[in-house]
Write a protein that holds these residues in place. Sequence first.
Motif, PDB file in Angstrom:
ATOM      1  N   MET A  27      32.796  38.402  41.905  1.00  0.00           N
ATOM      2  CA  MET A  27      34.057  38.844  42.495  1.00  0.00           C
ATOM      3  C   MET A  27      35.157  38.708  41.442  1.00  0.00           C
ATOM      4  SD  MET A  27      33.910  37.657  46.546  1.00  0.00           S
ATOM      5  CE  MET A  27      35.289  36.663  46.416  1.00  0.00           C
ATOM      6  N   THR A  28      36.126  39.600  41.516  1.00  0.00           N
ATOM      7  CA  THR A  28      37.247  39.570  40.583  1.00  0.00           C
ATOM      8  C   THR A  28      38.433  38.909  41.252  1.00  0.00           C
ATOM      9  OG1 THR A  28      36.488  41.638  39.607  1.00  0.00           O
ATOM     10  CG2 THR A  28      38.771  41.000  39.173  1.00  0.00           C
ATOM     11  N   ASP A  29      39.019  37.930  40.564  1.00  0.00           N
ATOM     12  CA  ASP A  29      40.242  37.279  41.038  1.00  0.00           C
ATOM     13  C   ASP A  29      41.407  38.096  40.500  1.00  0.00           C
ATOM     14  OD1 ASP A  29      42.432  35.703  41.605  1.00  0.00           O
ATOM     15  OD2 ASP A  29      41.482  33.830  40.986  1.00  0.00           O
ATOM     16  N   ALA A  30      41.981  38.949  41.336  1.00  0.00           N
ATOM     17  CA  ALA A  30      43.068  39.827  40.910  1.00  0.00           C
ATOM     18  C   ALA A  30      44.344  39.053  40.625  1.00  0.00           C
ATOM     19  CB  ALA A  30      43.326  40.891  41.965  1.00  0.00           C
ATOM     20  N   THR A  31      44.485  37.867  41.187  1.00  0.00           N
ATOM     21  CA  THR A  31      45.684  37.068  40.974  1.00  0.00           C
ATOM     22  C   THR A  31      45.738  36.538  39.544  1.00  0.00           C
ATOM     23  OG1 THR A  31      45.619  36.437  43.294  1.00  0.00           O
ATOM     24  CG2 THR A  31      47.029  35.120  41.866  1.00  0.00           C
ATOM     25  N   THR A  32      44.605  36.054  39.027  1.00  0.00           N
ATOM     26  CA  THR A  32      44.573  35.491  37.676  1.00  0.00           C
ATOM     27  C   THR A  32      43.987  36.452  36.656  1.00  0.00           C
ATOM     28  OG1 THR A  32      42.379  34.515  37.989  1.00  0.00           O
ATOM     29  CG2 THR A  32      44.296  33.157  38.576  1.00  0.00           C
ATOM     30  N   GLY A  33      43.309  37.493  37.114  1.00  0.00           N
ATOM     31  CA  GLY A  33      42.664  38.420  36.200  1.00  0.00           C
ATOM     32  C   GLY A  33      41.289  37.943  35.764  1.00  0.00           C
ATOM     33  N   GLY A  34      40.811  36.875  36.357  1.00  0.00           N
ATOM     34  CA  GLY A  34      39.510  36.326  35.999  1.00  0.00           C
ATOM     35  C   GLY A  34      38.431  36.784  36.959  1.00  0.00           C
ATOM     36  N   SER A  35      37.298  36.088  36.888  1.00  0.00           N
ATOM     37  CA  SER A  35      36.205  36.405  37.800  1.00  0.00           C
ATOM     38  C   SER A  35      35.727  35.125  38.466  1.00  0.00           C
ATOM     39  CB  SER A  35      35.061  37.075  37.045  1.00  0.00           C
ATOM     40  OG  SER A  35      34.572  36.214  36.043  1.00  0.00           O
ATOM     41  N   LEU A  36      35.078  35.293  39.588  1.00  0.00           N
ATOM     42  CA  LEU A  36      34.558  34.165  40.357  1.00  0.00           C
ATOM     43  C   LEU A  36      33.054  34.321  40.453  1.00  0.00           C
ATOM     44  CD1 LEU A  36      35.271  31.653  42.048  1.00  0.00           C
ATOM     45  CD2 LEU A  36      35.368  33.158  44.028  1.00  0.00           C
ATOM     46  N   ASN A  37      32.338  33.342  39.906  1.00  0.00           N
ATOM     47  CA  ASN A  37      30.880  33.388  39.915  1.00  0.00           C
ATOM     48  C   ASN A  37      30.346  32.960  41.268  1.00  0.00           C
ATOM     49  OD1 ASN A  37      30.811  34.181  37.238  1.00  0.00           O
ATOM     50  ND2 ASN A  37      30.801  32.080  36.501  1.00  0.00           N
ATOM     51  N   GLY A  38      29.095  33.326  41.539  1.00  0.00           N
ATOM     52  CA  GLY A  38      28.444  32.948  42.782  1.00  0.00           C
ATOM     53  C   GLY A  38      28.476  31.444  42.984  1.00  0.00           C
ATOM     54  N   GLY A  39      28.842  31.025  44.178  1.00  0.00           N
ATOM     55  CA  GLY A  39      28.947  29.609  44.503  1.00  0.00           C
ATOM     56  C   GLY A  39      30.319  29.017  44.213  1.00  0.00           C
ATOM     57  N   GLY A  40      31.169  29.733  43.512  1.00  0.00           N
ATOM     58  CA  GLY A  40      32.504  29.247  43.184  1.00  0.00           C
ATOM     59  C   GLY A  40      33.426  29.266  44.392  1.00  0.00           C
ATOM     60  N   ALA A  41      34.314  28.291  44.457  1.00  0.00           N
ATOM     61  CA  ALA A  41      35.243  28.180  45.587  1.00  0.00           C
ATOM     62  C   ALA A  41      36.411  29.148  45.426  1.00  0.00           C
ATOM     63  CB  ALA A  41      35.762  26.756  45.695  1.00  0.00           C
ATOM     64  N   LEU A  42      36.781  29.788  46.533  1.00  0.00           N
ATOM     65  CA  LEU A  42      37.953  30.657  46.533  1.00  0.00           C
ATOM     66  C   LEU A  42      39.198  29.787  46.558  1.00  0.00           C
ATOM     67  CD1 LEU A  42      35.658  32.574  47.713  1.00  0.00           C
ATOM     68  CD2 LEU A  42      37.497  33.716  48.916  1.00  0.00           C
ATOM     69  N   GLU A  43      40.211  30.200  45.805  1.00  0.00           N
ATOM     70  CA  GLU A  43      41.482  29.484  45.805  1.00  0.00           C
ATOM     71  C   GLU A  43      42.402  30.104  46.843  1.00  0.00           C
ATOM     72  OE1 GLU A  43      43.393  28.490  42.108  1.00  0.00           O
ATOM     73  OE2 GLU A  43      41.530  28.918  41.039  1.00  0.00           O
ATOM     74  N   GLY A  44      43.221  29.260  47.469  1.00  0.00           N
ATOM     75  CA  GLY A  44      44.142  29.734  48.490  1.00  0.00           C
ATOM     76  C   GLY A  44      45.143  30.727  47.934  1.00  0.00           C
ATOM     77  N   ASN A  45      45.420  31.772  48.696  1.00  0.00           N
ATOM     78  CA  ASN A  45      46.402  32.806  48.364  1.00  0.00           C
ATOM     79  C   ASN A  45      46.084  33.566  47.086  1.00  0.00           C
ATOM     80  OD1 ASN A  45      48.010  32.337  50.679  1.00  0.00           O
ATOM     81  ND2 ASN A  45      48.821  30.505  49.677  1.00  0.00           N
ATOM     82  N   HIS A  46      44.824  33.619  46.691  1.00  0.00           N
ATOM     83  CA  HIS A  46      44.383  34.456  45.581  1.00  0.00           C
ATOM     84  C   HIS A  46      43.677  35.669  46.168  1.00  0.00           C
ATOM     85  CE1 HIS A  46      44.516  31.866  41.742  1.00  0.00           C
ATOM     86  NE2 HIS A  46      45.343  31.347  42.639  1.00  0.00           N
ATOM     87  N   LEU A  47      43.935  36.836  45.596  1.00  0.00           N
ATOM     88  CA  LEU A  47      43.311  38.065  46.054  1.00  0.00           C
ATOM     89  C   LEU A  47      42.026  38.287  45.267  1.00  0.00           C
ATOM     90  CD1 LEU A  47      43.375  40.666  47.758  1.00  0.00           C
ATOM     91  CD2 LEU A  47      44.663  41.728  45.897  1.00  0.00           C
ATOM     92  N   TYR A  48      40.901  38.429  45.986  1.00  0.00           N
ATOM     93  CA  TYR A  48      39.596  38.650  45.374  1.00  0.00           C
ATOM     94  C   TYR A  48      39.093  40.043  45.730  1.00  0.00           C
ATOM     95  CZ  TYR A  48      39.628  33.669  44.507  1.00  0.00           C
ATOM     96  OH  TYR A  48      39.968  32.418  44.069  1.00  0.00           O
ATOM     97  N   LEU A  49      38.550  40.736  44.734  1.00  0.00           N
ATOM     98  CA  LEU A  49      38.012  42.081  44.909  1.00  0.00           C
ATOM     99  C   LEU A  49      36.500  42.038  44.732  1.00  0.00           C
ATOM    100  CD1 LEU A  49      40.568  43.941  42.622  1.00  0.00           C
ATOM    101  CD2 LEU A  49      40.713  43.595  45.075  1.00  0.00           C
TER     102      LEU A  49
END
Length: 166
Positions: free
Chosen positions: A119-141
């Motif tokens: 998943m792409t973290d649009a808020t930071t421009g990074g990516s989120l690997n499988g099993g990674g925790a979502l951060e509050g108020n971050h938009l994920y694509l």
Amino acid sequence: MNKKKIRTILCVLLAAAGLTAVGALAAGGAGSQSDPLVTLSYLTETFTGQIMDKVDDAIARRNAQLLQELGGGSVSNGTASAYSAVTLTAGQTLYGEAGCEVLLRSGSAACGGTGTASMTDATTGGSLNGGGALEGNHLYLMPESQSVFTAEGAVLLVRGSFIIGS
């Protein structure tokens, strides 16, 4: 009858025959199999609706197949063109289609999958690997079908096609 009247009548008859022939060609040829004609109004009013119906059917079949692969359970389908609040209880999983957007509002949730950038973290421009925790108020694509699960419960804002399974 004089020659002038005969010429006039012949010219009028010839003109009428020519106009009739042109009208018959125009009415009979356009839009037939030999001369297909597609208008913008047909594309926007009829054809697009038919294609969207087929896409909706394909998504519904894909969602049913996914549910069967997951082994049943309670499921809620959704497609949101605007953000809608989705509450996940402990143990539930949100399965999003490609293009789905997720924003964690409260609680805790993690990205499904293992190891790869899923998943792409649009808020930071990074990516989120499988099993990674979502951060509050971050938009994920979700660039492809992906899941978000919660062990404790979470409230998400979601836009796109998704299924909630238990």
